[in-house]
Enzyme design. Structure first.
Site, short mmCIF file in Angstrom:
data_model
loop_
_atom_site.label_atom_id
_atom_site.label_comp_id
_atom_site.label_asym_id
_atom_site.label_seq_id
_atom_site.Cartn_x
_atom_site.Cartn_y
_atom_site.Cartn_z
CG ASP A 98 2.04 7.42 2.79
OD1 ASP A 98 1.98 6.88 3.90
OD2 ASP A 98 1.06 7.65 2.08
CG ASP A 200 -0.14 3.10 5.79
OD1 ASP A 200 -1.00 3.66 5.10
OD2 ASP A 200 -0.07 1.86 5.94
CD GLU A 242 -4.51 5.30 7.45
OE1 GLU A 242 -5.45 5.11 6.69
OE2 GLU A 242 -3.50 4.57 7.47
CG HIS A 316 -4.76 6.84 -0.94
ND1 HIS A 316 -4.51 7.60 0.19
CD2 HIS A 316 -4.33 5.60 -0.65
CE1 HIS A 316 -3.95 6.85 1.10
NE2 HIS A 316 -3.82 5.63 0.63
CG ASP A 317 -7.10 4.48 1.76
OD1 ASP A 317 -6.63 3.87 0.79
OD2 ASP A 317 -6.45 4.72 2.81
C1 NOJ Z 1 -3.77 2.80 4.75
C2 NOJ Z 1 -3.51 3.30 3.37
O1 NOJ Z 1 -4.00 4.59 3.25
C3 NOJ Z 1 -4.13 2.30 2.42
O2 NOJ Z 1 -4.15 2.77 1.10
C4 NOJ Z 1 -3.37 1.01 2.55
O3 NOJ Z 1 -4.01 0.02 1.77
C5 NOJ Z 1 -3.30 0.53 4.00
N1 NOJ Z 1 -3.04 1.58 4.93
C6 NOJ Z 1 -2.21 -0.48 4.16
O4 NOJ Z 1 -0.96 0.14 4.04
#
Ligand code: NOJ
Length: 542
Positions: A98, A200, A242, A316-317
């Site tokens: 990541d 990210d 992302e 995970h989000d």
């Molecule tokens: C996206 C990540 O997937 C998330 O978990 C994170 O809080 C934010 N970016 C900030 O890095």
């Protein structure tokens, strides 16, 4: 089009904190992952996207990095990391790191220096700005985690930018030195043998905050092309960005091979279908299946010839898919399999988020004290201040809060699901005695075995990887599509509802490749699907 290994594999995302604890401190770790590599090999995946394992004070569970070339104490050592890469490699599994380079932790030494004053050589590593005329924040920009995106620094009388928490200051990508530091760090990991990077919030690095531009800034693609050249360009690595706001046109800019940027992006258009348009993710709205069909089909066809799709329901989000759009009460197993079949027969690289292959569900809680996630906690306080009822806030958090996906993995029916011998950092969902890895492995009809089978189908049949996609018109709750490669034609049919649905397809089939029910699939000219029924058939020539 040149073919790549990352087009043929299935990727598995590990959130290390919650995967497997090997030393009893209640926190998952690298040795825990090494222990479970055989399990992942049995599932059949070809790569692991590892959520951040770098040194971090954990303000945002590792997405706030204080040293990119060292490992978080709770997770182990660099020697463990090297062993993980080597052991995974022995099983044909690559490790995708990541890459969190929109921001660092405020404990990163670059920021510690930067904060010392305007003359510090690291000052320009971050985004500093003078106060507005009234002495307040330079602009109205809001942080994703709520509140102003600017934080005042007493020492220098300036503000620094943090698009996420106050402890995640944004790097200044306009500074060539910052970019070079990032590329050097990426090469450090490439030299260690990693298989690629998940990037990210990469769409934010071209920001011009004083002009209100955050995502898709003017120099974004220039930076990515520079990064490609300076790091992975001549290696066949998996790189996935992302990109929350990506449209197919934008996605092609990233993933058209001729442009030398990334392998693919995560687009979130489908993931935004269950909140009120233009409102926050917490403003819930039921999913309209016809919208899901339209959105996913658009991405399948738009990126069919140019660029490449990533396929995912979970990370995970995001909340657990079976609770979000399936039925985690009456049809948990069936609807979990239905979503698996629907996604894994599409064109693109599928991503499985840990526990999805077990059909894990959300974990509703009754009070904010039971939650850990910074985003959820900030949202709670913000909405209380804005006059929302506690009840409505908890409803939103139980539907969409990030802790739903972050509960530790239940490995067995033992105490704490065998995740840890200590006290887990976040409680497991209490039903781990029934739903756990051991039970799933033993039951040939489990959700796990459907995922395993889908991965095997992808390995055995090029049509799954390369076939063209075409949506079949059906009633709104049925999602059905063809894949075609040469003479071969497959049909996937999924009933995304709690009710029977009829289909009528002018075709005959040779065999059923995968199904989630015991009911026999018969004549497709007039077939009644049971609730959440899903199957894939190979059609015969005429
Ligand atoms: C996206 C990540 O997937 C998330 O978990 C994170 O809080 C934010 N970016 C900030 O890095």
């Amino acid at each position: 089009m040149e073919k790549h290994w990352w087009q043929e594999v299935v990727v598995y995302q590990i959130y290390p904190r919650s995967f497997k604890d090997s030393n009893g401190d209640g926190i998952g770790d690298l040795r825990g992952i090494i222990e479970k590599l055989d399990y992942l090999h049995t599932l059949g995946i070809g790569a692991i996207w590892l959520s951040p394992v770098y040194k971090s004070p954990n303000d945002d569970n590792g997405y706030d990095i204080s040293d990119y070339e060292d490992i978080m104490d709770e997770f182990g050592t660099m020697a463990d990391m090297e062993e993980l890469i080597a052991e995974a490699d022995k099983r044909g599994i690559k490790i995708v790191m990541d890459l969190v380079v929109n921001h660092t932790s405020d404990e990163h030494h670059w920021f510690i220096e930067s904060r010392k004053g305007k003359d510090n050589p690291y000052r320009d590593y971050y985004v500093w700005a003078n106060p507005a005329e009234d002495g307040g924040a330079p602009t109205e920009l809001q942080s994703v985690f709520l509140g102003s995106a600017w934080k005042y620094d007493e020492g220098s009388g300036q503000y620094f930018l943090h698009l996420f928490s106050q402890r995640q200051p944004d790097l200044n990508w306009e500074n060539g030195k910052v970019r070079q530091e990032v590329y050097d760090m990426m090469n450090f990991w490439i030299d260690k043998g990693v298989g690629g990077f998940r990037m990210d919030v990469i769409d934010l690095i071209g920001k011009i905050p004083l002009e209100g531009i955050t995502s898709n800034g003017p120099k974004l693609h220039e930076y990515l092309q520079e990064m490609n050249k300076a790091t992975f360009g001549d290696k066949d690595l998996l790189t996935v960005g992302e990109t929350w706001g990506a449209t197919p046109e934008i996605a092609k800019l990233y993933s058209n091979p001729a442009r030398h940027e990334l392998s693919m992006v995560f687009q979130f258009e489908h993931s935004l279908l269950d909140n009120e348009p233009g409102k926050e993710k917490w403003d819930l709205k039921p999913l309209d299946v016809s919208e899901l069909k339209a959105v996913l089909s658009k991405w399948q066809t738009e990126l069919g010839e140019e660029g490449w799709n990533s396929l995912f329901w979970n990370n995970h989000d995001l909340p657990r898919i079976v609770s979000r759009w399936g039925n985690d009460k009456d049809y948990r197993v069936r609807s979990a399999k239905a979503f698996a079949i629907l996604l894994h027969m599409m064109k693109g690289t599928p991503y499985i988020y840990q526990g999805e292959e077990l059909g894990l569900t959300n974990t509703p809680v009754s009070s904010i004290e039971e939650l850990d996630d910074i985003e959820s906690i900030n949202m709670y306080h913000d909405r209380i201040a804005r006059g929302f009822s506690v009840e409505s806030i908890m409803e939103s958090l139980n539907a969409k809060g990030r802790d739903n996906a972050r509960r530790p993995i239940p490995w067995s029916a033992e105490a704490n699901g065998g995740f840890t011998t200590g006290t887990p950092w976040l409680a497991l969902k209490p039903n781990y005695k029934e739903i756990n890895v051991e039970a799933e492995l033993q039951n040939p009809d489990s959700v796990f075995h459907t995922y395993r089978k889908l991965i095997q189908l992808r390995k055995d049949h090029p049509i799954v990887v390369w076939g063209d996609y075409e949506l079949l018109e059906t009633s709104s709750n049925v999602f059905a599509y063809y894949r075609t490669l040469g003479e071969e034609r497959w049909l996937t049919v999924v009933n995304l509802s709690n009710f029977e649905e009829k289909i009528s397809v002018d075709a005959r089939f040779n065999r059923v490749l995968v199904t989630n029910t015991v009911e026999e699939v018969t004549d497709l000219h007039a077939y009644t699907l049971s609730p959440w029924q899903a199957f894939v058939v190979e059609l015969s020539g005429n």
